[in-house]
Design a protein around this motif. Structure first.
Motif, PDB file in Angstrom:
ATOM      1  N   MET A   1       0.830  -1.204   0.000  1.00  0.00           N
ATOM      2  CA  MET A   1       0.000   0.000   0.000  1.00  0.00           C
ATOM      3  C   MET A   1       0.869   1.261   0.000  1.00  0.00           C
ATOM      4  O   MET A   1       0.625   2.210  -0.721  1.00  0.00           O
ATOM      5  CB  MET A   1      -0.928  -0.010   1.221  1.00  0.00           C
ATOM      6  N   VAL A   2       1.928   1.255   0.829  1.00  0.00           N
ATOM      7  CA  VAL A   2       2.823   2.414   0.892  1.00  0.00           C
ATOM      8  C   VAL A   2       3.454   2.662  -0.467  1.00  0.00           C
ATOM      9  O   VAL A   2       3.555   3.800  -0.931  1.00  0.00           O
ATOM     10  CB  VAL A   2       3.916   2.200   1.962  1.00  0.00           C
ATOM     11  N   GLN A   3       3.874   1.580  -1.129  1.00  0.00           N
ATOM     12  CA  GLN A   3       4.502   1.724  -2.434  1.00  0.00           C
ATOM     13  C   GLN A   3       3.538   2.347  -3.443  1.00  0.00           C
ATOM     14  O   GLN A   3       3.915   3.183  -4.265  1.00  0.00           O
ATOM     15  CB  GLN A   3       4.972   0.348  -2.942  1.00  0.00           C
ATOM     16  N   GLU A   4       2.248   1.982  -3.361  1.00  0.00           N
ATOM     17  CA  GLU A   4       1.250   2.549  -4.269  1.00  0.00           C
ATOM     18  C   GLU A   4       1.132   4.045  -4.063  1.00  0.00           C
ATOM     19  O   GLU A   4       1.000   4.820  -5.008  1.00  0.00           O
ATOM     20  CB  GLU A   4      -0.105   1.881  -4.033  1.00  0.00           C
ATOM     21  N   LEU A   5       1.168   4.485  -2.799  1.00  0.00           N
ATOM     22  CA  LEU A   5       1.032   5.906  -2.495  1.00  0.00           C
ATOM     23  C   LEU A   5       2.245   6.688  -2.992  1.00  0.00           C
ATOM     24  O   LEU A   5       2.130   7.839  -3.400  1.00  0.00           O
ATOM     25  CB  LEU A   5       0.867   6.109  -0.982  1.00  0.00           C
ATOM     26  N   LEU A   6       3.424   6.064  -2.969  1.00  0.00           N
ATOM     27  CA  LEU A   6       4.639   6.755  -3.362  1.00  0.00           C
ATOM     28  C   LEU A   6       4.840   6.790  -4.875  1.00  0.00           C
ATOM     29  O   LEU A   6       5.749   7.437  -5.359  1.00  0.00           O
ATOM     30  CB  LEU A   6       5.845   6.090  -2.688  1.00  0.00           C
ATOM     31  N   THR A   7       3.990   6.085  -5.601  1.00  0.00           N
ATOM     32  CA  THR A   7       4.122   6.089  -7.052  1.00  0.00           C
ATOM     33  C   THR A   7       3.055   6.962  -7.697  1.00  0.00           C
ATOM     34  O   THR A   7       2.601   6.699  -8.799  1.00  0.00           O
ATOM     35  CB  THR A   7       4.009   4.657  -7.608  1.00  0.00           C
ATOM     36  N   GLU A   8       2.612   7.984  -6.980  1.00  0.00           N
ATOM     37  CA  GLU A   8       1.670   8.945  -7.541  1.00  0.00           C
ATOM     38  C   GLU A   8       2.290   9.633  -8.755  1.00  0.00           C
ATOM     39  O   GLU A   8       3.516   9.730  -8.876  1.00  0.00           O
ATOM     40  CB  GLU A   8       1.309  10.006  -6.487  1.00  0.00           C
ATOM     41  N   LYS A  30      12.014  21.322 -11.145  1.00  0.00           N
ATOM     42  CA  LYS A  30      11.984  20.622 -12.432  1.00  0.00           C
ATOM     43  C   LYS A  30      13.394  20.218 -12.847  1.00  0.00           C
ATOM     44  O   LYS A  30      13.610  19.110 -13.371  1.00  0.00           O
ATOM     45  CB  LYS A  30      11.347  21.497 -13.505  1.00  0.00           C
ATOM     46  N   ASP A  31      14.367  21.094 -12.624  1.00  0.00           N
ATOM     47  CA  ASP A  31      15.750  20.801 -12.992  1.00  0.00           C
ATOM     48  C   ASP A  31      16.284  19.570 -12.260  1.00  0.00           C
ATOM     49  O   ASP A  31      17.123  18.836 -12.790  1.00  0.00           O
ATOM     50  CB  ASP A  31      16.651  22.006 -12.691  1.00  0.00           C
ATOM     51  N   PHE A  32      15.772  19.364 -11.044  1.00  0.00           N
ATOM     52  CA  PHE A  32      16.217  18.218 -10.254  1.00  0.00           C
ATOM     53  C   PHE A  32      15.356  16.980 -10.518  1.00  0.00           C
ATOM     54  O   PHE A  32      15.559  15.937  -9.885  1.00  0.00           O
ATOM     55  CB  PHE A  32      16.180  18.558  -8.760  1.00  0.00           C
ATOM     56  N   GLY A  33      14.392  17.098 -11.435  1.00  0.00           N
ATOM     57  CA  GLY A  33      13.539  15.963 -11.765  1.00  0.00           C
ATOM     58  C   GLY A  33      12.515  15.616 -10.704  1.00  0.00           C
ATOM     59  O   GLY A  33      11.954  14.514 -10.694  1.00  0.00           O
ATOM     60  N   LEU A  34      12.257  16.571  -9.786  1.00  0.00           N
ATOM     61  CA  LEU A  34      11.312  16.305  -8.697  1.00  0.00           C
ATOM     62  C   LEU A  34       9.866  16.571  -9.105  1.00  0.00           C
ATOM     63  O   LEU A  34       8.944  16.079  -8.458  1.00  0.00           O
ATOM     64  CB  LEU A  34      11.676  17.164  -7.479  1.00  0.00           C
ATOM     65  N   VAL A  35       9.681  17.379 -10.143  1.00  0.00           N
ATOM     66  CA  VAL A  35       8.338  17.626 -10.672  1.00  0.00           C
ATOM     67  C   VAL A  35       8.389  17.509 -12.191  1.00  0.00           C
ATOM     68  O   VAL A  35       9.450  17.665 -12.806  1.00  0.00           O
ATOM     69  CB  VAL A  35       7.789  19.019 -10.261  1.00  0.00           C
ATOM     70  N   ASP A  85       4.855  23.839   2.548  1.00  0.00           N
ATOM     71  CA  ASP A  85       4.281  22.530   2.823  1.00  0.00           C
ATOM     72  C   ASP A  85       4.474  21.534   1.684  1.00  0.00           C
ATOM     73  O   ASP A  85       4.338  20.332   1.887  1.00  0.00           O
ATOM     74  CB  ASP A  85       2.772  22.655   3.107  1.00  0.00           C
ATOM     75  N   PHE A  86       4.767  22.044   0.481  1.00  0.00           N
ATOM     76  CA  PHE A  86       4.909  21.131  -0.648  1.00  0.00           C
ATOM     77  C   PHE A  86       6.238  20.401  -0.579  1.00  0.00           C
ATOM     78  O   PHE A  86       7.300  21.012  -0.607  1.00  0.00           O
ATOM     79  CB  PHE A  86       4.795  21.877  -1.972  1.00  0.00           C
ATOM     80  N   GLN A  87       6.173  19.087  -0.481  1.00  0.00           N
ATOM     81  CA  GLN A  87       7.369  18.242  -0.471  1.00  0.00           C
ATOM     82  C   GLN A  87       7.218  17.208  -1.582  1.00  0.00           C
ATOM     83  O   GLN A  87       6.410  16.284  -1.466  1.00  0.00           O
ATOM     84  CB  GLN A  87       7.529  17.540   0.880  1.00  0.00           C
ATOM     85  N   PRO A  88       7.976  17.338  -2.685  1.00  0.00           N
ATOM     86  CA  PRO A  88       7.829  16.422  -3.818  1.00  0.00           C
ATOM     87  C   PRO A  88       7.964  14.953  -3.447  1.00  0.00           C
ATOM     88  O   PRO A  88       7.397  14.084  -4.104  1.00  0.00           O
ATOM     89  CB  PRO A  88       8.957  16.846  -4.767  1.00  0.00           C
TER      90      PRO A  88
END
Length: 203
Positions: A1-8, A30-35, A85-88
């Motif tokens: 279940m945790v893995q499913e949540l982390l693959t959003e 974006k440059d770091f590939g986080l979004v 609050d936004f944490q990629p």
């Protein structure tokens, strides 16, 4: 279940009310590939609004200005989060705990973004007919054949000159006329508001 949540799905961001330096920091994600991307204007694939919230909160819930992008985020079922609050690396379900749920215009908890994201509705105003008056010279009643809500670009009918009253007479005879706040606040809360509370008396 945790893995499913982390693959959003990787977030697509837009921001509102940030300083130039803060905007730069968001774009660097974006440059770091986080979004996936950081957009300047709204598009249908935007998933998160990053916005400035205020220390003055309502019942310890986050509050922001009612900007155009905030309204667009609600209508597009986006998460609306404070810049801090936004944490990629966090999944959507964790970030929901920090979601903006108050705006400075209403000054009360309305959970508009949450209501939108959890709604099964195709669209907030689906099934409603709306006509505008008092916004531009291109207002035209002929496109509407059924009785509808008329959104007016003014709040007090008494403020209009005699010639203006006459030009709007057909609107008031044909439609239930409300101030533009009916439209804006329905969006903010993602719930159609009772027209009676915003109704303008007929001529």
């Amino acid at each position: 279940m945790v893995q499913e949540l982390l693959t959003e799905k990787i977030p697509v961001l837009i921001f509102s009310g940030l300083t130039v330096d803060e905007q730069k920091s968001v774009k660097e994600l974006k440059d770091f590939g986080l979004v996936e991307d950081v957009r300047e204007s709204f598009s249908s694939d935007v998933t998160h609004l990053i916005i400035q919230s205020f220390k003055k909160e309502v019942e310890n819930r986050r509050m922001c200005l009612r900007t155009m992008k905030f309204s667009q985020a609600i209508l597009n079922k986006c998460l609306a989060l404070d810049k801090h609050d936004f944490q990629p690396s966090s999944n959507k379900y964790v970030m929901e705990n920090y979601e903006i749920c108050v705006d400075t215009a209403l000054q009360k908890i309305h959970n508009g973004p949450f209501n939108s994201r959890t709604s099964n509705s195709r669209g907030l105003f689906t099934g409603n007919s709306v006509v505008l008056c008092g916004f531009s010279e291109r207002d035209d009643l002929k496109h509407f054949v059924e009785k509808a809500v008329c959104i007016c670009g003014f709040e007090d009918i008494r403020s209009l000159a005699a010639e203006e009253l006459q030009s709007f007479a057909d609107y008031f005879k044909t439609y239930t006329c409300v101030t533009y706040l009916w439209f804006i606040e329905s969006i903010s809360m993602f719930q159609i508001q009772p027209v009676k509370q915003y109704q303008i008396e007929t001529i």
